[in-house]
Motif scaffolding. Structure first.
Motif, PDB file in Angstrom:
ATOM      1  N   ALA A 261       1.160  -3.817  15.643  1.00 39.63           N
ATOM      2  CA  ALA A 261       2.455  -3.537  16.262  1.00 39.63           C
ATOM      3  C   ALA A 261       3.173  -4.823  16.650  1.00 39.63           C
ATOM      4  O   ALA A 261       4.386  -4.965  16.436  1.00 39.63           O
ATOM      5  N   ASN A 262       2.429  -5.787  17.193  1.00 42.02           N
ATOM      6  CA  ASN A 262       3.038  -7.060  17.579  1.00 42.02           C
ATOM      7  C   ASN A 262       3.475  -7.877  16.368  1.00 42.02           C
ATOM      8  O   ASN A 262       4.523  -8.528  16.383  1.00 42.02           O
ATOM      9  N   ILE A 263       2.654  -7.844  15.322  1.00 41.48           N
ATOM     10  CA  ILE A 263       3.021  -8.580  14.103  1.00 41.48           C
ATOM     11  C   ILE A 263       4.307  -8.010  13.516  1.00 41.48           C
ATOM     12  O   ILE A 263       5.221  -8.746  13.128  1.00 41.48           O
ATOM     13  N   ILE A 264       4.382  -6.679  13.449  1.00 44.88           N
ATOM     14  CA  ILE A 264       5.577  -6.035  12.891  1.00 44.88           C
ATOM     15  C   ILE A 264       6.806  -6.320  13.757  1.00 44.88           C
ATOM     16  O   ILE A 264       7.897  -6.607  13.243  1.00 44.88           O
ATOM     17  N   LYS A 265       6.614  -6.292  15.066  1.00 45.53           N
ATOM     18  CA  LYS A 265       7.751  -6.473  15.973  1.00 45.53           C
ATOM     19  C   LYS A 265       8.251  -7.913  16.006  1.00 45.53           C
ATOM     20  O   LYS A 265       9.461  -8.176  15.959  1.00 45.53           O
ATOM     21  N   PHE A 266       7.322  -8.878  16.082  1.00 46.76           N
ATOM     22  CA  PHE A 266       7.723 -10.274  16.268  1.00 46.76           C
ATOM     23  C   PHE A 266       7.590 -11.125  14.993  1.00 46.76           C
ATOM     24  O   PHE A 266       8.327 -12.087  14.812  1.00 46.76           O
ATOM     25  N   GLY A 267       6.630 -10.780  14.130  1.00 47.93           N
ATOM     26  CA  GLY A 267       6.436 -11.575  12.923  1.00 47.93           C
ATOM     27  C   GLY A 267       7.331 -11.160  11.773  1.00 47.93           C
ATOM     28  O   GLY A 267       7.705 -11.970  10.936  1.00 47.93           O
ATOM     29  N   PHE A 268       7.675  -9.860  11.725  1.00 44.14           N
ATOM     30  CA  PHE A 268       8.507  -9.350  10.640  1.00 44.14           C
ATOM     31  C   PHE A 268       9.978  -9.280  11.047  1.00 44.14           C
ATOM     32  O   PHE A 268      10.708  -8.390  10.645  1.00 44.14           O
ATOM     33  N   ALA A 269      10.404 -10.237  11.852  1.00 41.56           N
ATOM     34  CA  ALA A 269      11.754 -10.177  12.425  1.00 41.56           C
ATOM     35  C   ALA A 269      12.842 -10.652  11.466  1.00 41.56           C
ATOM     36  O   ALA A 269      14.021 -10.612  11.808  1.00 41.56           O
ATOM     37  N   ASP A 270      12.464 -11.080  10.256  1.00 47.07           N
ATOM     38  CA  ASP A 270      13.473 -11.618   9.332  1.00 47.07           C
ATOM     39  C   ASP A 270      14.138 -10.540   8.484  1.00 47.07           C
ATOM     40  O   ASP A 270      15.014 -10.819   7.668  1.00 47.07           O
ATOM     41  N   GLY A 271      13.711  -9.282   8.623  1.00 49.73           N
ATOM     42  CA  GLY A 271      14.331  -8.195   7.877  1.00 49.73           C
ATOM     43  C   GLY A 271      13.850  -8.048   6.447  1.00 49.73           C
ATOM     44  O   GLY A 271      14.310  -7.158   5.724  1.00 49.73           O
ATOM     45  N   LYS A 272      12.921  -8.888   6.003  1.00 44.22           N
ATOM     46  CA  LYS A 272      12.402  -8.814   4.634  1.00 44.22           C
ATOM     47  C   LYS A 272      11.191  -7.872   4.576  1.00 44.22           C
ATOM     48  O   LYS A 272      10.618  -7.515   5.595  1.00 44.22           O
ATOM     49  N   ALA A 273      10.817  -7.498   3.345  1.00 45.87           N
ATOM     50  CA  ALA A 273       9.641  -6.638   3.150  1.00 45.87           C
ATOM     51  C   ALA A 273       8.370  -7.461   3.367  1.00 45.87           C
ATOM     52  O   ALA A 273       8.236  -8.560   2.818  1.00 45.87           O
ATOM     53  N   HIS A 274       7.452  -6.945   4.157  1.00 46.45           N
ATOM     54  CA  HIS A 274       6.186  -7.632   4.441  1.00 46.45           C
ATOM     55  C   HIS A 274       5.049  -6.619   4.437  1.00 46.45           C
ATOM     56  O   HIS A 274       5.278  -5.400   4.382  1.00 46.45           O
ATOM     57  N   TYR A 275       3.848  -7.131   4.523  1.00 42.87           N
ATOM     58  CA  TYR A 275       2.690  -6.242   4.600  1.00 42.87           C
ATOM     59  C   TYR A 275       1.615  -6.869   5.487  1.00 42.87           C
ATOM     60  O   TYR A 275       1.598  -8.073   5.735  1.00 42.87           O
ATOM     61  N   ILE A 276       0.708  -6.015   5.963  1.00 40.27           N
ATOM     62  CA  ILE A 276      -0.468  -6.462   6.716  1.00 40.27           C
ATOM     63  C   ILE A 276      -1.694  -5.902   6.011  1.00 40.27           C
ATOM     64  O   ILE A 276      -1.824  -4.677   5.855  1.00 40.27           O
ATOM     65  N   SER A 277      -2.569  -6.769   5.571  1.00 41.79           N
ATOM     66  CA  SER A 277      -3.822  -6.330   4.966  1.00 41.79           C
ATOM     67  C   SER A 277      -4.872  -6.206   6.068  1.00 41.79           C
ATOM     68  O   SER A 277      -5.090  -7.137   6.838  1.00 41.79           O
ATOM     69  N   VAL A 278      -5.516  -5.057   6.137  1.00 46.21           N
ATOM     70  CA  VAL A 278      -6.502  -4.773   7.183  1.00 46.21           C
ATOM     71  C   VAL A 278      -7.876  -4.596   6.537  1.00 46.21           C
ATOM     72  O   VAL A 278      -8.019  -3.868   5.552  1.00 46.21           O
ATOM     73  N   LYS A 279      -8.865  -5.258   7.112  1.00 45.77           N
ATOM     74  CA  LYS A 279     -10.229  -5.112   6.596  1.00 45.77           C
ATOM     75  C   LYS A 279     -11.202  -5.035   7.773  1.00 45.77           C
ATOM     76  O   LYS A 279     -11.096  -5.801   8.731  1.00 45.77           O
ATOM     77  N   ILE A 280     -12.152  -4.106   7.676  1.00 43.67           N
ATOM     78  CA  ILE A 280     -13.226  -3.984   8.661  1.00 43.67           C
ATOM     79  C   ILE A 280     -14.545  -4.102   7.912  1.00 43.67           C
ATOM     80  O   ILE A 280     -14.758  -3.421   6.899  1.00 43.67           O
ATOM     81  N   ALA A 281     -15.426  -4.963   8.380  1.00 47.16           N
ATOM     82  CA  ALA A 281     -16.743  -5.133   7.761  1.00 47.16           C
ATOM     83  C   ALA A 281     -17.806  -4.989   8.837  1.00 47.16           C
ATOM     84  O   ALA A 281     -17.763  -5.676   9.868  1.00 47.16           O
ATOM     85  N   VAL A 282     -18.748  -4.085   8.602  1.00 45.77           N
ATOM     86  CA  VAL A 282     -19.817  -3.830   9.567  1.00 45.77           C
ATOM     87  C   VAL A 282     -21.073  -4.564   9.122  1.00 45.77           C
ATOM     88  O   VAL A 282     -21.629  -4.272   8.057  1.00 45.77           O
ATOM     89  N   PHE A 283     -21.487  -5.524   9.939  1.00 44.99           N
ATOM     90  CA  PHE A 283     -22.711  -6.262   9.670  1.00 44.99           C
ATOM     91  C   PHE A 283     -23.831  -5.685  10.546  1.00 44.99           C
ATOM     92  O   PHE A 283     -23.613  -4.762  11.337  1.00 44.99           O
ATOM     93  N   GLN A 284     -25.007  -6.254  10.432  1.00 45.03           N
ATOM     94  CA  GLN A 284     -26.148  -5.728  11.186  1.00 45.03           C
ATOM     95  C   GLN A 284     -25.963  -5.893  12.688  1.00 45.03           C
ATOM     96  O   GLN A 284     -26.422  -5.071  13.476  1.00 45.03           O
ATOM     97  N   GLU A 285     -25.278  -6.965  13.096  1.00 42.81           N
ATOM     98  CA  GLU A 285     -25.117  -7.225  14.528  1.00 42.81           C
ATOM     99  C   GLU A 285     -23.662  -7.193  14.987  1.00 42.81           C
ATOM    100  O   GLU A 285     -23.392  -6.937  16.158  1.00 42.81           O
ATOM    101  N   ASP A 286     -22.720  -7.494  14.097  1.00 45.77           N
ATOM    102  CA  ASP A 286     -21.319  -7.625  14.488  1.00 45.77           C
ATOM    103  C   ASP A 286     -20.409  -6.771  13.617  1.00 45.77           C
ATOM    104  O   ASP A 286     -20.784  -6.366  12.511  1.00 45.77           O
TER     105      ASP A 286
END
Length: 341
Positions: A261-286
């Motif tokens: 939400a913060n990236i879209i609100k403050f980082g995408f302020a130039d009016g151009k098309a952007h994207y956020i790539s999201v990745k979650i990786a589950v390791f044995q401890e973290d």
């Protein structure tokens, strides 16, 4: 940083050795010819330095995220690009040595022969430079230091002492060719030994991250915040499949929702098309959460200067407190966020 810095130290020492050998063998004329040859060769080295400078932050980022696929794909692109460019450089030096020499007001056959001999060394030099930078970046410092020392000082000095007395100025090119070829052979032999002894997948010697079985979630967001709720449902299902408790699931969703939400609100302020790539990786401890976006430089972990932004930062401050670790870096044209829970 010693590996990279040592290149310039070795280069200075090598120049002293070669100048001394050439002054005894060919006099001031030989030194003048070598000076032109050395400066032209820097154009080829600029290609390798450019690839290496682009490679290091990308490999550092992917390695920090334990993204094996990203590391491998970056190295594939780096090697393909560097070899293609070095082949072009080599062909130009081989076939256009005379016109290049004439640019410096020289018609020396010794200089033209030096260009042709050096053209054969361009590709192995490229591979050595890229691999040394790669090993340095993934913290295989000893292997990287060995490559820097072998190709930067030790082998060129030995071969220069052998070939300059025999061939004069072209002997410097022969020495460089022999040094780079032997360095490449030694590099491949050492990498093969380490791979066999420690069971790595290939000669990159990159340690394979240990994930839980099928425990990687990836998706992509745009400026449309409505997709966040759909992604939250998917993440909850993902966490349930991997027996992640409700509290941790809540913090995973909170992390992605607040940061996106913060990236879209403050980082995408130039009016151009952007994207956020999201990745979650589950390791044995973290659990690693990675967000990468192509907006202007924006670090949501920084405390806001303007009071109006304080409420938007409240969720981020909770993330910072609950995370085991977090990091931001700007790599080329991407913002990279890594949160470890």
């Amino acid at each position: 940083g010693f590996g990279v810095a040592s290149v310039y130290v070795y280069q200075g020492l090598l120049l002293i050795v070669i100048n001394q050998l050439l002054s005894h063998q060919s006099g001031s004329e030989g030194l003048a010819i070598y000076n032109v040859f050395f400066n032209v060769s820097l154009f080829a080295y600029a290609v390798f330095d450019g690839v290496s400078l682009a490679l290091a932050p990308l490999i550092g980022t992917f390695s920090g995220e334990k993204d094996q696929a990203g590391v491998y794909e970056t190295m594939r692109l780096a090697l393909v690009t560097a070899i293609a460019l070095s082949l072009i450089c080599g062909l130009v030096l081989f076939f256009f040595g005379k016109p290049i020499a004439s640019l410096f007001g020289l018609e020396s056959e010794a200089l033209i022969r030096s260009f042709k001999i050096f053209s054969l060394a361009v590709v192995p030099t490229c591979i050595n430079c890229v691999m040394a930078t790669f090993y340095q970046t993934i913290k295989r410092n000893r292997l990287a230091a060995a490559i820097f020392l072998l190709r930067g000082l030790a082998l060129p000095v030995i071969f220069a002492a052998i070939f300059i007395p025999l061939y004069g100025v072209p002997g410097t090119a022969v020495a460089m060719l022999a040094a780079e070829m032997l360095t490449l052979v030694i590099l491949l032999a050492l990498a093969a030994m380490i791979r066999k002894r420690k069971g790595y997948d290939n000669l990159l010697l990159y340690e394979k991250p240990v994930y839980e079985k099928d425990a990687i979630y990836e998706n992509q967001l745009t400026t449309d915040l409505t997709k966040l709720s759909m992604m939250a449902d998917e993440i909850s299902e993902f966490c349930e499949r991997h027996e992640i408790d409700m509290k941790t699931t809540y913090y995973i969703n909170l992390t992605i929702e607040e940061l996106a939400a913060n990236i879209i609100k403050f980082g995408f302020a130039d009016g151009k098309a952007h994207y956020i790539s999201v990745k979650i990786a589950v390791f044995q401890e973290d659990i690693y959460i990675r967000l990468r976006d192509d907006s202007m430089t924006y670090n949501p972990f920084e405390e806001p200067d303007h009071p109006d932004e304080a409420m938007d930062y409240l969720g981020v401050s909770i993330i910072r407190q609950k995370a085991k670790d977090f990091a931001y870096n700007r790599t080329l044209v991407f913002n990279n966020l890594l949160i470890i829970l």
